[in-house]
Design a protein around this motif. Structure first.
Motif, PDB file in Angstrom:
ATOM      1  N   HIS A   1      -4.015   9.914   0.428  1.00  0.00           N
ATOM      2  CA  HIS A   1      -4.354   8.681  -0.289  1.00  0.00           C
ATOM      3  C   HIS A   1      -3.701   8.684  -1.673  1.00  0.00           C
ATOM      4  O   HIS A   1      -3.035   7.723  -2.059  1.00  0.00           O
ATOM      5  N   GLU A   2      -3.875   9.796  -2.395  1.00  0.00           N
ATOM      6  CA  GLU A   2      -3.323   9.843  -3.766  1.00  0.00           C
ATOM      7  C   GLU A   2      -1.798   9.827  -3.735  1.00  0.00           C
ATOM      8  O   GLU A   2      -1.164   9.186  -4.565  1.00  0.00           O
TER       9      GLU A   2
ATOM     10  N   ALA B   1      -3.221   2.193  -0.186  1.00  0.00           N
ATOM     11  CA  ALA B   1      -3.384   3.649  -0.075  1.00  0.00           C
ATOM     12  C   ALA B   1      -4.333   3.973   1.073  1.00  0.00           C
ATOM     13  O   ALA B   1      -4.125   4.929   1.825  1.00  0.00           O
TER      14      ALA B   1
ATOM     15  N   GLU C   1      -5.393  -0.012  -3.755  1.00  0.00           N
ATOM     16  CA  GLU C   1      -6.365   0.763  -2.972  1.00  0.00           C
ATOM     17  C   GLU C   1      -6.326   0.431  -1.490  1.00  0.00           C
ATOM     18  O   GLU C   1      -6.460   1.310  -0.649  1.00  0.00           O
TER      19      GLU C   1
ATOM     20  N   GLU D   1      -4.923   9.307  -8.964  1.00  0.00           N
ATOM     21  CA  GLU D   1      -3.502   9.403  -8.644  1.00  0.00           C
ATOM     22  C   GLU D   1      -2.590   9.402  -9.857  1.00  0.00           C
ATOM     23  O   GLU D   1      -1.444   8.959  -9.752  1.00  0.00           O
TER      24      GLU D   1
ATOM     25  N   HIS E   1      -0.263   6.413  -3.562  1.00  0.00           N
ATOM     26  CA  HIS E   1      -0.279   5.633  -4.807  1.00  0.00           C
ATOM     27  C   HIS E   1       0.967   5.816  -5.660  1.00  0.00           C
ATOM     28  O   HIS E   1       1.245   4.983  -6.519  1.00  0.00           O
TER      29      HIS E   1
ATOM     30  N   TYR F   1     -11.171  -1.218  -0.858  1.00  0.00           N
ATOM     31  CA  TYR F   1     -10.482  -0.116  -0.183  1.00  0.00           C
ATOM     32  C   TYR F   1     -10.326  -0.399   1.311  1.00  0.00           C
ATOM     33  O   TYR F   1      -9.226  -0.549   1.820  1.00  0.00           O
TER      34      TYR F   1
HETATM   35 ZN   LIG Z   1      -6.886   5.127  -4.589  1.00  0.00          ZN
END
Ligand SMILES: [Zn+2]
Length: 862
Positions: free
Chosen positions: A294-295, A320, A317, A261, A298, A380
């Motif tokens: 997800h990215e 995200a 994490e 990210e 961030h 995560y």
């Molecule tokens: Zn990540």
């Protein structure tokens, strides 16, 4: 920075503006595999600023490196003045092929191999590219300049400010970028390669581009659409604008993880960004949407507000992981992304966090290898599940609190407790009390549940304890504050929620079934009394339990059977009650549970009977979904077809195997095969492969330039079952035919192949030194070592694994090794306890066990 693609080196200069706070003689920075020279400390620039000197420039009398600490120290031989100064350094380094630091990547332009360069700095590899204070709370503004061949694209976090012609170098251009906002070193990034792009502006005016190597830019369209949807969606969710003027998403042919990210310059492996309308599968599309979202998440959680130290990595994490679900669910409601979160992330977290050696979500880490190791499921998916739990608890107050948190810590750093404090203050609820134990102590609870009566009234007795997968008990372990959602036939739509604060609690009971953890909103398991399990099983059969709760019941039942809190009969009975199941993710869970049992009984008496049962179990599903797409089908149907066919094939159905061969032949001859069943077709052929079949699969591999297709073949051939083919695939995984980034895919898929386990483990031991240099670090090796070894179930294998671990222990791998040994022992225990019961259940699935043999809580509940 100036990369050299002939020598695979780079050179650079770094000028750091620093403040010397006390009169020291030396300065230490992080630096690894760099040669640093012409170091000058310039104290003159800031002369006359309250300091009693005219200013000076000095050079170190000695430059020394500490390889272990990954630092360089400049000893100036005299006391430095207190105050501002500039530290200038020149350095050179290697454009390595190890997927970290500033590294090289190869691609084809009109059949000719070309070289480019990319970066991957998280967690501690910015120090391989330039000397710096490489820790997340040392935020600085980067003024980046790249000197690169003229025909190549040069990208960094910010837009280009100006491009100039360096004097005396006709071949290169000098690209100067606008300064970044204050940010951590691990988020800096550069890409230099032949690239093309597509672009669009989101509704808030942010320019988004998707870059690929030549010939692939059209495959970036889907990702661009996803980013165009979700970047403004997050700006609205966080009530905070995206902080930079542009965002680039770049697909790089060699990339160690899924994606990174970097602020304003996200870098992806090709399978995580590119979608080929004709040849990509539904799951590939879902993966791209997941990773892009997800990215994007961030840029706020991680980039704008960064964790104070890696101990709080889950803030990045876990958040995200949770928010990616929101983004995908909002854009693609038909995909049931929230259900998939439960089936994959919540369930994944429960299994990663249930070992005696599991780490807490907040975890002490120091060594770079230890930091690398915690980029795992607990961080995560465990972090994501904790966020889902608190969102459920706070409702609309959750995003409001998040906005306050971002505003309070923007361009700075925060710790876990900071988030809980702000969420608690803004909602007026005891957030720290509930969430603190979930992030600070390892594991999660199991709630034992039993029916009883008190003063003539029917009650449920609940008792909590830490859940450990091997059934071990630690009565002194601290407790949790557990959200208890109670679902009965009358409250399916609107379950009642309460909090369990001590070890025990009682609640009123109805006579029909009761299911706790309604909607699986909490991170815990529930163990019922045998009678309660029976009623729940009947309720499943009658179609009364919602989809998410069926997934939760199945996962609990099999995990509790492993721990010895429920009989394997009850677990298998629950599975069997799903014969009329319709939902994709419940089917995926059923398949996983059956595979788990099949793997444990392999080479034992019930093996063939179990395969026969499985064929009967999947056959009606295959008859329903068929081989071919029906008009109007969506992703869920496509994924379900894959589950149905691949399972019936794996358990040896001859018709399915013959049809898979036929379809592969047709594909090779005509080029047509529905991308949604390609993985299934290749895998079934590989499982039953002759040499000739194997060559056909390799032909598919060799004749495509599409990374997704290559990975499909690699995943498939990791399922081969004949010994000589297993060896061949293992050797292939380390050959030049397979990119270093894809070695982990082959080895980790093969780790689940029961026919290959021993051979693969031997191969890993033989090639230990080579493996340590592949795929971008230790993270994947710990996953593969765990994956392969934790399937063993014999005393002799345990002894061999133990002996190897003893001599190969190292930071970053030790926890994985401990967990493997715990798993092998637990497998042995499982067999001892359940083998005969599995056999008798398969012989007659109707006869219940005598009550005396049923198991539940470790002691009588009070
Ligand atoms: Zn990540």
């Amino acid at each position: 920075m100036k990369p050299n693609f002939n020598t695979f080196t780079f050179s650079g200069t770094n000028t750091a503006e620093i403040v010397i706070k006390e009169p020291v003689r030396s300065i230490t920075l992080h630096a690894l595999e760099l040669e640093i020279k012409n170091v000058v400390l310039d104290e003159s620039v800031y002369a006359n600023q309250n300091y009693p000197f005219e200013g000076r420039t000095i050079k170190p009398i000695e430059i020394s490196y500490d390889k272990k600490l990954q630092t360089v120290t400049f000893d100036f031989g005299v006391d430095l003045y207190v105050g501002k100064a500039k530290l200038k350094m020149e350095f050179t380094g290697k454009l390595n092929n190890q997927l970290h630091g500033f590294y090289r990547t190869s691609y084809k332009v009109v059949d000719k191999k070309h070289w480019g360069a990319s970066t991957q700095f998280e967690a501690t590899d910015a120090r391989r590219a330039f000397p710096c204070w490489d820790e997340p709370d040392k935020k600085v503004r980067f003024h980046t300049t790249l000197i690169v061949p003229k025909h190549m694209a040069a990208l960094s976090n910010m837009p280009v400010d100006v491009t100039i012609q360096p004097t005396g170098d006709e071949y290169r251009k000098m690209v100067c970028f606008k300064p970044t906002p204050p940010m951590s070193t691990y988020l800096a990034a550069f890409v230099v390669a032949d690239l093309e792009y597509i672009e669009a502006t989101d509704k808030n005016g942010v320019l988004i581009r998707v870059y690929t190597t030549p010939g692939k830019k059209e495959h970036g369209k889907f990702a661009l659409d996803v980013a165009l949807h979700t970047l403004p969606y997050y700006a609205d969710y966080y009530k905070t604008p995206y902080p930079l003027p542009k965002l680039d998403l770049v697909a790089i042919p060699d990339f160690g993880s899924g994606a990174m990210e970097n602020w304003g310059l996200e870098i992806f492996r090709e399978t995580a960004l590119l979608v080929d309308e004709k040849n990509s599968s539904a799951s590939a599309r879902e993966r791209v949407a997941d990773v892009v979202d997800h990215e994007l998440a961030h840029h706020w959680f991680g980039n704008l507000v960064t964790m104070k130290w890696w101990t709080h990595l889950w803030l990045n994490e876990g958040f995200a992981n949770f928010v990616e679900m929101l983004g995908v669910a909002a854009q693609f409601p038909a995909w049931k992304r929230r259900v998939r979160f439960v089936a994959e992330d919540l369930v994944g977290a429960l299994h990663d966090m249930d070992k005696p050696s599991s780490h807490p979500i907040e975890v002490d880490v120091n060594d770079p290898a230890e930091i690398r190791e915690i980029f795992d499921t607990t961080t995560y998916s465990g972090g994501g599940s904790v966020n889902r739990m608190i969102e459920h608890y706070l409702g609309n107050e959750f995003p409001k609190g998040i906005t306050k948190y971002l505003d309070c810590f923007k361009y700075g750093n925060a710790a876990t407790e900071d988030l809980w404090k702000i969420l608690g203050k803004s909602s007026g609820k005891p957030v720290s009390d509930i969430m603190g134990p979930y992030t600070r102590q390892a594991g999660y609870p199991v709630i034992f549940t039993e029916e009883g009566s008190r003063n003539g009234k029917s009650i449920l007795k609940l008792e909590q304890m830490r859940f450990l997968m091997d059934g071990s008990i630690d009565e002194t372990y601290p407790l949790w504050n557990v959200p208890i959602g109670v679902m009965t036939p009358a409250t399916v739509e609107n379950p009642k929620f309460m909090y369990m604060k001590g070890r025990r609690m009682t609640i009123p009971r109805t006579t029909k079934w009761v299911k706790l953890n309604a909607g699986q909103s909490g991170l815990y398991r529930v163990a019922y009394s045998p009678r309660m399990w029976d009623r729940l099983t009947d309720a499943v059969r009658a179609g009364e339990i919602p989809e998410i709760d069926r997934i939760g019941l199945l996962d609990d039942a099999f995990a509790l059977a492993r721990a010895g809190y429920v009989s394997i009969w009850s677990a298998l009975g629950l599975l069997d009650a799903h014969r009329n199941e319709r939902e994709t993710y419940v089917w995926a869970m059923l398949a996983g549970k059956l595979n788990g049992v099949a793997s444990l009984v392999r080479d034992e008496d019930p093996e063939a009977m179990l395969a026969e049962y499985a064929r009967k179990f999947f056959k009606p599903l295959v008859e329903r979904v068929g081989w071919d797409k029906k008009p109007g089908e969506g992703n869920l149907e496509a994924i379900l077809r894959g589950v149905a066919l691949s399972n019936l094939g794996a358990y040896g159905d001859e018709e399915i195997i013959a049809e898979a061969r036929k379809r592969l032949d047709a594909f090779i001859a005509s080029g047509t095969l529905d991308p949604d069943i390609r993985q299934t077709v290749y895998t079934i052929v590989a499982q039953n492969a002759t040499d000739e079949d194997f060559e056909k699969l390799m032909k598919v591999y060799d004749s495509t330039d599409m990374h997704e297709e290559k990975v499909r073949v690699l995943r498939a051939i990791a399922h081969v079952r004949r010994p000589e083919l297993i060896r061949r695939v293992l050797n292939l995984s380390l050959s030049l035919k397979v990119r270093s980034q894809d070695t982990p895919i082959v080895l980790s898929v093969m780790a689940g192949n029961d026919s290959a386990r021993r051979t693969e483990w031997e191969f890993i031991m033989e090639n230990w030194g080579t493996l340590l240099t592949r795929g971008g670090g230790l993270g994947w090796i710990s996953r593969v070592v765990r994956g392969v070894t934790e399937g063993f179930k014999d005393r002799s294998d345990l002894a061999r694994v133990e002996a190897f671990f003893k001599t190969h222990s190292m930071p970053g791998l030790d926890r994985a090794m401990q967990i493997s040994l715990q798993m092998i022992k637990s497998n042995m225990k499982w067999l001892n306890r359940n083998l005969r019961d599995v056999e008798s259940w398969l012989t007659d699935t109707r006869v219940p066990l005598p009550a005396s043999e049923q198991v539940s809580a470790p002691h009588e509940l009070r």
